[in-house]
Structure formats: C-alpha cells, structure tokens
Write a protein that holds these residues in place. Sequence first.
Motif, mmCIF file in Angstrom:
data_model
loop_
_atom_site.group_PDB
_atom_site.id
_atom_site.type_symbol
_atom_site.label_atom_id
_atom_site.label_comp_id
_atom_site.label_asym_id
_atom_site.label_seq_id
_atom_site.Cartn_x
_atom_site.Cartn_y
_atom_site.Cartn_z
ATOM 1 N N MET A 1 -22.565 23.439 67.630
ATOM 2 C CA MET A 1 -21.416 22.930 68.386
ATOM 3 C C MET A 1 -21.811 21.639 69.102
ATOM 4 S SD MET A 1 -19.311 24.794 71.443
ATOM 5 C CE MET A 1 -18.065 23.915 72.356
ATOM 6 N N ARG A 2 -21.022 20.606 68.921
ATOM 7 C CA ARG A 2 -21.303 19.317 69.536
ATOM 8 C C ARG A 2 -20.837 19.329 70.995
ATOM 9 N NH1 ARG A 2 -18.029 14.574 69.218
ATOM 10 N NH2 ARG A 2 -19.216 12.708 69.844
ATOM 11 N N ILE A 3 -21.760 18.924 71.928
ATOM 12 C CA ILE A 3 -21.429 18.918 73.360
ATOM 13 C C ILE A 3 -21.368 17.503 73.902
ATOM 14 C CG2 ILE A 3 -22.210 19.623 75.663
ATOM 15 C CD1 ILE A 3 -23.399 22.102 74.398
ATOM 16 N N LYS A 4 -22.363 16.676 73.557
ATOM 17 C CA LYS A 4 -22.409 15.318 74.070
ATOM 18 C C LYS A 4 -21.207 14.506 73.601
ATOM 19 C CE LYS A 4 -27.387 14.683 74.711
ATOM 20 N NZ LYS A 4 -28.552 13.844 74.338
ATOM 21 N N GLY A 5 -20.659 13.723 74.533
ATOM 22 C CA GLY A 5 -19.591 12.795 74.181
ATOM 23 C C GLY A 5 -18.261 13.457 73.898
ATOM 24 N N THR A 6 -18.049 14.672 74.374
ATOM 25 C CA THR A 6 -16.779 15.374 74.150
ATOM 26 C C THR A 6 -15.936 15.347 75.417
ATOM 27 O OG1 THR A 6 -17.650 17.506 74.894
ATOM 28 C CG2 THR A 6 -17.967 16.926 72.555
ATOM 29 N N PRO A 7 -14.637 15.597 75.329
ATOM 30 C CA PRO A 7 -13.799 15.689 76.535
ATOM 31 C C PRO A 7 -14.304 16.744 77.527
ATOM 32 C CG PRO A 7 -12.434 15.516 74.582
ATOM 33 C CD PRO A 7 -13.850 15.680 74.099
ATOM 34 N N THR B 1 -17.486 17.629 78.205
ATOM 35 C CA THR B 1 -18.586 17.107 79.022
ATOM 36 C C THR B 1 -18.082 16.042 79.990
ATOM 37 O OG1 THR B 1 -19.133 15.525 77.277
ATOM 38 C CG2 THR B 1 -20.357 17.593 77.300
ATOM 39 N N ALA B 2 -17.087 15.284 79.557
ATOM 40 C CA ALA B 2 -16.517 14.276 80.463
ATOM 41 C C ALA B 2 -15.878 14.940 81.683
ATOM 42 C CB ALA B 2 -15.498 13.421 79.724
ATOM 43 N N ILE B 3 -15.159 16.024 81.448
ATOM 44 C CA ILE B 3 -14.516 16.739 82.550
ATOM 45 C C ILE B 3 -15.564 17.339 83.484
ATOM 46 C CG2 ILE B 3 -13.109 18.754 83.118
ATOM 47 C CD1 ILE B 3 -11.525 18.179 80.528
ATOM 48 N N VAL B 4 -16.637 17.918 82.903
ATOM 49 C CA VAL B 4 -17.703 18.509 83.716
ATOM 50 C C VAL B 4 -18.361 17.448 84.594
ATOM 51 C CG1 VAL B 4 -19.989 19.590 83.640
ATOM 52 C CG2 VAL B 4 -18.153 20.425 82.158
ATOM 53 N N LEU B 5 -18.648 16.291 84.015
ATOM 54 C CA LEU B 5 -19.276 15.216 84.776
ATOM 55 C C LEU B 5 -18.347 14.693 85.873
ATOM 56 C CD1 LEU B 5 -21.067 13.252 81.910
ATOM 57 C CD2 LEU B 5 -22.147 14.587 83.727
ATOM 58 N N LEU B 6 -17.069 14.573 85.559
ATOM 59 C CA LEU B 6 -16.102 14.121 86.567
ATOM 60 C C LEU B 6 -16.010 15.117 87.724
ATOM 61 C CD1 LEU B 6 -13.202 12.672 84.382
ATOM 62 C CD2 LEU B 6 -14.636 11.413 86.002
ATOM 63 N N LEU B 7 -15.984 16.405 87.394
ATOM 64 C CA LEU B 7 -15.928 17.428 88.440
ATOM 65 C C LEU B 7 -17.190 17.418 89.296
ATOM 66 C CD1 LEU B 7 -14.298 20.411 86.497
ATOM 67 C CD2 LEU B 7 -13.245 19.010 88.288
ATOM 68 N N ALA B 8 -18.348 17.243 88.648
ATOM 69 C CA ALA B 8 -19.612 17.179 89.398
ATOM 70 C C ALA B 8 -19.629 15.973 90.319
ATOM 71 C CB ALA B 8 -20.793 17.134 88.431
ATOM 72 N N ALA B 9 -19.162 14.828 89.802
ATOM 73 C CA ALA B 9 -19.111 13.624 90.630
ATOM 74 C C ALA B 9 -18.161 13.804 91.793
ATOM 75 C CB ALA B 9 -18.710 12.423 89.786
ATOM 76 N N ALA B 10 -17.003 14.428 91.533
ATOM 77 C CA ALA B 10 -16.033 14.665 92.607
ATOM 78 C C ALA B 10 -16.608 15.610 93.666
ATOM 79 C CB ALA B 10 -14.743 15.240 92.034
ATOM 80 N N GLY B 11 -17.363 16.630 93.205
ATOM 81 C CA GLY B 11 -17.979 17.555 94.160
ATOM 82 C C GLY B 11 -19.009 16.870 95.039
ATOM 83 N N LEU B 12 -19.844 16.043 94.418
ATOM 84 C CA LEU B 12 -20.843 15.307 95.195
ATOM 85 C C LEU B 12 -20.175 14.335 96.170
ATOM 86 C CD1 LEU B 12 -23.499 14.539 92.425
ATOM 87 C CD2 LEU B 12 -23.756 16.103 94.355
#
Length: 377
Positions: free
Chosen positions: A1-7, A9-20
């Motif tokens: 299953m491809r994880i990198k560069g998918t919507p 992972t983008a959502i996870v990174l955005l949520l992590a950035a918003a949390g920080l």
Amino acid sequence: MRIKGTPFTAIVLLLAAAGLAAIAGASFMAMWNDDLFVPAPGFEKKMLSDWFDGLSGSPADTPVYIQDGEAPGGTVLILGGTHPTEPASMVTATLFLERARVDRGRLIVIPQANLLGFTHNSPQEAHPQSISFATEDGGRRVFRYGSRLTNPIYEWPAPDIYIHPASGQQLPGKERGNINRCYPGIPDGSVTEQAAYAITELIKRERVDLSIDLHEASPEYPVVNAIVAHERSMELAAMTTMDLEMAGIPMRLEPSPKNLRGLTHREWGDYTDTMPVLMEAGNPVQGRLRGRTDERLALTGEDKAYVKAAALGRLYIPYDGDQRIEYRVGRHTASIMAFLENLELLFPDRGVRLEGIPTFDELQEKGVGAFLNPLKM
C-alpha cells in the motif's frame, strides 16, 4: 500500500502541524496573563496613566503602588522590571511591595516598568517563560520571564535606526523598544517612549527625592555588581557603597556617562530634580557564555562555562559556581536599605524609613519564597 504522497499523509501532516500550532499558540498566549501581586497593607494602587493619560487604555499602562508613612519625609521610587529578562529586578521590587511598612515619608513601587516586555520572550534566546518560588503556605508564586524589549506587536515596524528624541543619539532600531533607552520619553512617540514619558512625569509631579532603577548584567560585563549614579546622586551613592563594602557586599561605583543617553541614571537626573541611581547585580542567564538557559539557570546561576571563565579571569564578579537569585535580590535589598539610611543622614527632612524588609542574611538562609505573600490571605 502506497503511503507517501497520498491525500491521507497530507491530512495527517496538516493535522499534526495544526496541533503543534495550537500548543505553541496556547503557550504564547499564556504570556498575556498578568502576574499576581499581594501588596502589604497601606499601599494604594494607581496606574501609570494617572500621570500621563495618553497611556489610558493602553496595554503598556502598568500598576503603580504608593504607601505613605505617618511621619512626613521624602519620597523614594523603586523601579523593577525595566528589563523582564533580569528577574532579580522585579523580584526585589515585589518584596518591597509585599513586605514594606512605611513609618516615615513615602514609598512608590513599580514592579513591572515595561509591562509589555513581560508578554513575550526574546527570539532565539531559549529563555524560560516563567520562574517560580515555593511559599511558606505550601503554594507557589509564578512570575513571567519576558523579554528585554517591548512586545514587537506594539513596536512594529521598528525603524532601521532609533534616533533618541532628546539628544539625537543613534542606536539600532530595536532599541526603541528598550524603555531604558527612551527616557525622558515623549508624549507622542511609540508606546515605549510614552511609558518612559509617564514615569518621568511621575517623578516630576510626585517630587521624588531618590529614584532607584534595578537591573542585572552578565558576569563578563564590566559594569556589574555596581551602582551607576548621576552627579547629583554621587555623594549619596558613595556613602552607600562604603557602607555595603563594610558589610561584606562588594560594590563598584560608576559615574553616569554624560554622552550615554536615554538611560534612567542620566535622563532622570537631567530632566527632573530627583537623585537617580541604577543598580546592577551579576546574573549568568544574561551572559553570552551560558549553556542551557532554563528556569534553573535563572534562579541558581549555576553554569559550567562560567566556572571555566572565572578560572581564566574573564569575569567581573566573584563566581564560585553559582549566583543564586537570593544573593542577587539580597544585594539589591541591602543596597536600597543602605540608600534610605544615608538619604536621611544627608537630608534629614527628606528621609524615608520603613520596616519589614528581609536582610541579606535572611534571604540567603530562608530563600525568596519565604518572604513572598501567599496568594490567598
């Protein structure tokens, strides 16, 4: 299953950035919560805008506390918090606010002169956001550890060059946010210049006899463990320095340079009738040789790099491995009390007498927290 560069992972990174960002934002906004003080009986609370209404409603409008003794005498101002990165300054002023019983004359205390400096930290300095002390009732007193400069939100945009209005002296633009480069202040200037103007007006209108500005400096700075005195204050400062030396508290005495403008020890003397002095205690958290910069360093002054610097003879203070806040505050309190004693000797009709202030030895033995009032009294 491809994880990198998918919507996903983008959502996870955005949520992590918003949390920080949310955590950082909450930490930043905590600096806007006012410190709590518990004044001793007899103090009347005013605001700096009572002496300059241009500050009314401004976030720079800082509390001013006044206590009158029963017997007539002179007036003394104790100014803390000029630079919020110098905690012994604010803590010493707080001890006088919370402990003093004025028997003669009048005492004015401003614990946080540059209130907007307490609302943020200096960038890239890794300073703590607060310091705290255990009190005798088992509680803790917490105080903000701010920045040397006014919050840039209120000084933006800083000029490339700050031209001191009274003298034309040129300084780096950021120094417009340093209240101790802005005196005597101007009524239509930046918020920092207005705060400086209000303090100068207070000194004038209240006919303050002796004005004491409290500071800390790095151990490698030549003017440390020192009193800087305007020429009008020099006799009083010389007597006080000798008394401190005889009491085992080493103290330098420096004349206020006439070409160094904007500072309390110069402008208060030139623009008012007060006798101004500035006092510096040594604090490694101010220095450029320091290691990890945290609450422990601010309170203990323990730093391995300064031990090495002391061994190499690079410091201007005795340094045996620490420079505890009890020692720095003790120097300031002992110096102020010596100033008051000598003020009455030199000018019997302008004396200010007070009780309740811990001695140098009591502060070393019991710590600062033992002399701070509990928040619930």
